[in-house]
Write a protein that holds these residues in place. Structure first.
Motif, mmCIF file in Angstrom:
data_model
loop_
_atom_site.group_PDB
_atom_site.id
_atom_site.type_symbol
_atom_site.label_atom_id
_atom_site.label_comp_id
_atom_site.label_asym_id
_atom_site.label_seq_id
_atom_site.Cartn_x
_atom_site.Cartn_y
_atom_site.Cartn_z
ATOM 1 N N LYS A 127 0.737 -1.114 -0.060
ATOM 2 C CA LYS A 127 0.089 0.009 0.041
ATOM 3 C C LYS A 127 0.926 1.297 -0.049
ATOM 4 C CE LYS A 127 -0.787 0.479 4.976
ATOM 5 N NZ LYS A 127 -0.406 -0.745 6.006
ATOM 6 N N ASN A 128 2.053 0.955 0.568
ATOM 7 C CA ASN A 128 2.910 2.618 0.621
ATOM 8 C C ASN A 128 3.834 2.759 -0.527
ATOM 9 O OD1 ASN A 128 1.689 3.404 2.991
ATOM 10 N ND2 ASN A 128 2.820 2.081 4.221
ATOM 11 N N ARG A 129 3.991 1.641 -1.369
ATOM 12 C CA ARG A 129 4.812 1.415 -2.619
ATOM 13 C C ARG A 129 4.250 2.419 -3.742
ATOM 14 N NH1 ARG A 129 7.265 -3.421 -3.529
ATOM 15 N NH2 ARG A 129 7.955 -2.695 -5.233
ATOM 16 N N CYS A 130 5.163 2.955 -4.367
ATOM 17 C CA CYS A 130 4.974 3.609 -5.701
ATOM 18 C C CYS A 130 4.425 2.745 -6.660
ATOM 19 C CB CYS A 130 6.144 4.404 -6.151
ATOM 20 S SG CYS A 130 5.800 5.445 -7.469
ATOM 21 N N TYR A 131 3.197 3.203 -7.378
ATOM 22 C CA TYR A 131 2.556 2.253 -8.256
ATOM 23 C C TYR A 131 3.498 1.808 -9.525
ATOM 24 C CZ TYR A 131 -0.867 0.939 -11.931
ATOM 25 O OH TYR A 131 -1.435 0.196 -12.982
ATOM 26 N N ARG A 132 4.378 2.757 -9.969
ATOM 27 C CA ARG A 132 5.161 2.479 -11.121
ATOM 28 C C ARG A 132 6.238 1.749 -10.958
ATOM 29 N NH1 ARG A 132 7.922 8.377 -11.677
ATOM 30 N NH2 ARG A 132 8.459 7.557 -13.743
ATOM 31 N N GLU A 133 6.489 1.197 -9.559
ATOM 32 C CA GLU A 133 7.511 0.338 -9.014
ATOM 33 C C GLU A 133 7.101 -1.211 -9.040
ATOM 34 O OE1 GLU A 133 9.025 1.892 -5.449
ATOM 35 O OE2 GLU A 133 9.957 3.324 -6.151
ATOM 36 N N LEU A 134 5.590 -1.346 -9.093
ATOM 37 C CA LEU A 134 5.193 -2.655 -9.054
ATOM 38 C C LEU A 134 5.425 -3.375 -10.368
ATOM 39 C CD1 LEU A 134 1.776 -1.775 -7.339
ATOM 40 C CD2 LEU A 134 3.838 -2.385 -6.365
ATOM 41 N N SER A 135 5.388 -4.723 -10.194
ATOM 42 C CA SER A 135 5.516 -5.562 -11.569
ATOM 43 C C SER A 135 3.887 -5.516 -12.199
ATOM 44 C CB SER A 135 5.672 -7.012 -11.111
ATOM 45 O OG SER A 135 4.245 -7.744 -10.286
ATOM 46 N N GLY A 136 3.964 -6.004 -13.204
ATOM 47 C CA GLY A 136 2.611 -5.876 -14.309
ATOM 48 C C GLY A 136 1.537 -6.567 -13.609
ATOM 49 N N GLY A 137 1.841 -7.699 -12.695
ATOM 50 C CA GLY A 137 0.669 -8.442 -12.131
ATOM 51 C C GLY A 137 0.418 -7.605 -11.108
ATOM 52 N N GLN A 138 1.395 -7.045 -10.047
ATOM 53 C CA GLN A 138 0.789 -6.360 -8.955
ATOM 54 C C GLN A 138 -0.012 -5.131 -9.423
ATOM 55 O OE1 GLN A 138 4.901 -5.595 -7.550
ATOM 56 N NE2 GLN A 138 4.720 -7.509 -6.005
ATOM 57 N N GLN A 139 0.427 -4.407 -10.474
ATOM 58 C CA GLN A 139 -0.178 -3.184 -11.032
ATOM 59 C C GLN A 139 -1.814 -3.653 -11.327
ATOM 60 O OE1 GLN A 139 2.061 -1.356 -14.088
ATOM 61 N NE2 GLN A 139 2.930 -0.173 -12.885
ATOM 62 N N GLN A 140 -2.102 -4.789 -12.142
ATOM 63 C CA GLN A 140 -3.310 -5.324 -12.088
ATOM 64 C C GLN A 140 -4.070 -5.479 -10.824
ATOM 65 O OE1 GLN A 140 -3.572 -4.100 -15.127
ATOM 66 N NE2 GLN A 140 -4.688 -5.639 -16.271
ATOM 67 N N ARG A 141 -3.364 -6.279 -9.983
ATOM 68 C CA ARG A 141 -4.117 -6.442 -8.712
ATOM 69 C C ARG A 141 -4.664 -5.027 -8.135
ATOM 70 N NH1 ARG A 141 -2.414 -11.380 -5.318
ATOM 71 N NH2 ARG A 141 -1.934 -12.964 -6.941
ATOM 72 N N ALA A 142 -3.513 -4.067 -8.208
ATOM 73 C CA ALA A 142 -4.085 -2.851 -7.803
ATOM 74 C C ALA A 142 -5.089 -2.233 -8.416
ATOM 75 C CB ALA A 142 -2.813 -1.817 -7.648
ATOM 76 N N LEU A 164 0.549 -9.673 -19.654
ATOM 77 C CA LEU A 164 1.134 -10.236 -18.246
ATOM 78 C C LEU A 164 1.960 -11.587 -18.601
ATOM 79 C CD1 LEU A 164 -1.878 -10.065 -15.658
ATOM 80 C CD2 LEU A 164 0.326 -8.428 -15.984
ATOM 81 N N ASP A 165 2.893 -11.898 -17.796
ATOM 82 C CA ASP A 165 3.593 -13.330 -17.929
ATOM 83 C C ASP A 165 2.574 -14.416 -17.563
ATOM 84 O OD1 ASP A 165 3.923 -14.438 -15.244
ATOM 85 O OD2 ASP A 165 4.981 -12.574 -15.264
ATOM 86 N N PRO A 166 2.849 -15.733 -18.166
ATOM 87 C CA PRO A 166 1.888 -16.834 -17.880
ATOM 88 C C PRO A 166 1.425 -17.081 -16.466
ATOM 89 C CG PRO A 166 3.583 -17.467 -19.532
ATOM 90 C CD PRO A 166 3.775 -16.195 -19.112
ATOM 91 N N LEU A 167 2.342 -16.852 -15.596
ATOM 92 C CA LEU A 167 2.141 -17.174 -14.117
ATOM 93 C C LEU A 167 1.211 -16.002 -13.789
ATOM 94 C CD1 LEU A 167 2.672 -18.697 -11.551
ATOM 95 C CD2 LEU A 167 4.474 -17.257 -10.999
ATOM 96 N N ALA A 169 -0.600 -14.258 -15.229
ATOM 97 C CA ALA A 169 -2.073 -14.432 -15.925
ATOM 98 C C ALA A 169 -2.790 -15.232 -15.151
ATOM 99 C CB ALA A 169 -1.968 -14.622 -17.343
ATOM 100 N N ARG A 170 -2.092 -16.619 -14.636
ATOM 101 C CA ARG A 170 -3.069 -17.611 -14.001
ATOM 102 C C ARG A 170 -3.414 -17.045 -12.609
ATOM 103 N NH1 ARG A 170 1.000 -20.830 -16.295
ATOM 104 N NH2 ARG A 170 2.110 -21.060 -14.173
ATOM 105 N N GLU A 171 -2.460 -16.355 -11.865
ATOM 106 C CA GLU A 171 -2.833 -15.820 -10.611
ATOM 107 C C GLU A 171 -3.882 -14.822 -10.862
ATOM 108 O OE1 GLU A 171 0.925 -14.255 -9.316
ATOM 109 O OE2 GLU A 171 1.355 -16.223 -8.403
ATOM 110 N N LEU A 172 -4.122 -13.894 -11.816
ATOM 111 C CA LEU A 172 -5.146 -12.926 -11.890
ATOM 112 C C LEU A 172 -6.342 -13.586 -12.385
ATOM 113 C CD1 LEU A 172 -5.495 -9.907 -11.408
ATOM 114 C CD2 LEU A 172 -5.308 -9.768 -14.092
ATOM 115 N N TYR A 173 -6.343 -14.877 -13.158
ATOM 116 C CA TYR A 173 -7.515 -15.553 -13.369
ATOM 117 C C TYR A 173 -8.057 -16.034 -12.156
ATOM 118 C CZ TYR A 173 -7.239 -15.268 -18.460
ATOM 119 O OH TYR A 173 -7.477 -14.808 -19.895
ATOM 120 N N THR A 174 -7.222 -16.625 -11.431
ATOM 121 C CA THR A 174 -7.685 -17.201 -10.076
ATOM 122 C C THR A 174 -8.351 -16.269 -9.176
ATOM 123 O OG1 THR A 174 -5.870 -18.802 -10.182
ATOM 124 C CG2 THR A 174 -6.777 -18.403 -8.182
ATOM 125 N N LEU A 175 -7.683 -15.241 -9.088
ATOM 126 C CA LEU A 175 -8.328 -14.262 -8.164
ATOM 127 C C LEU A 175 -9.670 -13.778 -8.726
ATOM 128 C CD1 LEU A 175 -5.470 -11.646 -7.546
ATOM 129 C CD2 LEU A 175 -7.131 -12.575 -5.827
#
Length: 236
Positions: A127-142, A164-167, A169-175
């Motif tokens: 929550k206190n991180r800068c958005y631009r510093e997140l990975s693609g998967g973390q950005q999509q979760r945000a 997103l990379d395959p992993l 993408a799978r994690e986001l689909y699961t969410l």
């Protein structure tokens, strides 16, 4: 009544109709994937569902108490948006704007809901991180947490795993499946990946500048249309 009802709707621009013959319902608890090739009308349909574009003909109705401002929306990201220099919490909190009304500030309840959605998606520690510093998967979760701040009923997701990379993408689909099956959120997801769509969704809407198919995923996979795309190894 259905959350969304399309009655022989057509959508387009000054140059003409882009997609027509839209006749489908989205009911509470559905997980609908909208598929089709590039230029088939998927993006135009999204604008219609968000009330950013009015039908050329026919109707797009909301029901069951759903207001257009209560649709949680996760758009496709541009390169500039991925480099946005805001904090993660601020990005997620901005999803409460439609609930804020004329109030100039977010309330304590707004902040609590933003924090709850960060935790809900397993990124409370960011929550206190800068958005631009997140990975693609973390950005999509945000961004998904941001969309959840706007709704308790319906999420509209535009190519949420693109890039997103395959992993991841799978994690986001699961969410997304967890939000649908365990928490009762209705999902409308635009996807170019037909194989994943039929694995995830309860219903399929296939567009080709008109409605080519709408119905259950089980019925869709038996059609010649599905066999043509799946059999050819193509995403729609």
């Amino acid at each position: 009544m259905a959350l969304i009802t399309c009655r022989e709707a057509a959508l387009g621009y000054d140059a003409g109709v882009v997609v027509s013959g839209l006749a489908f319902d989205v009911n509470a608890g559905d997980y609908l994937c909208v598929v089709g090739e590039n230029g088939s009308g998927k993006s135009t349909l999204i604008k219609g569902l968000l009330r950013l574009k009015s039908p050329v003909s026919g109707e797009i109705l909301t029901g069951d108490g759903l207001k257009p401002t209560e649709i949680g929306y996760l758009p496709q990201q541009s390169a500039a948006q991925k480099d946005f220099p805001a904090g993660v919490f601020e990005v997620v909190l901005s999803g409460r704007q439609s609930k804020r009304g004329p109030r100039p500030f977010y309330t304590r309840a707004d902040r609590r809901i933003a924090l709850e959605n960060l935790e809900r998606l397993g990124i409370g520690h960011l929550k206190n991180r800068c958005y631009r510093e997140l990975s693609g998967g973390q950005q999509q979760r945000a961004l998904l947490a941001r969309a959840l701040c706007a709704t308790e009923k319906l999420l509209l997701l535009d190519e949420p795993v693109a890039g997103l990379d395959p992993l991841a993408a799978r994690e986001l689909y699961t969410l997304i499946r967890m939000l649908n099956q365990q928490q009762g959120l209705t999902i409308v997801m635009v996807s170019h990946d037909l194989r994943s769509a039929v694995e995830q969704a309860t219903h399929i809407l296939h567009l080709g500048n008109r409605q080519l198919f709408f119905g259950s995923t089980e019925a869709y996979v038996k059609t010649d249309l599905a066999k043509t795309f799946l059999g050819g190894g193509q995403g729609a």
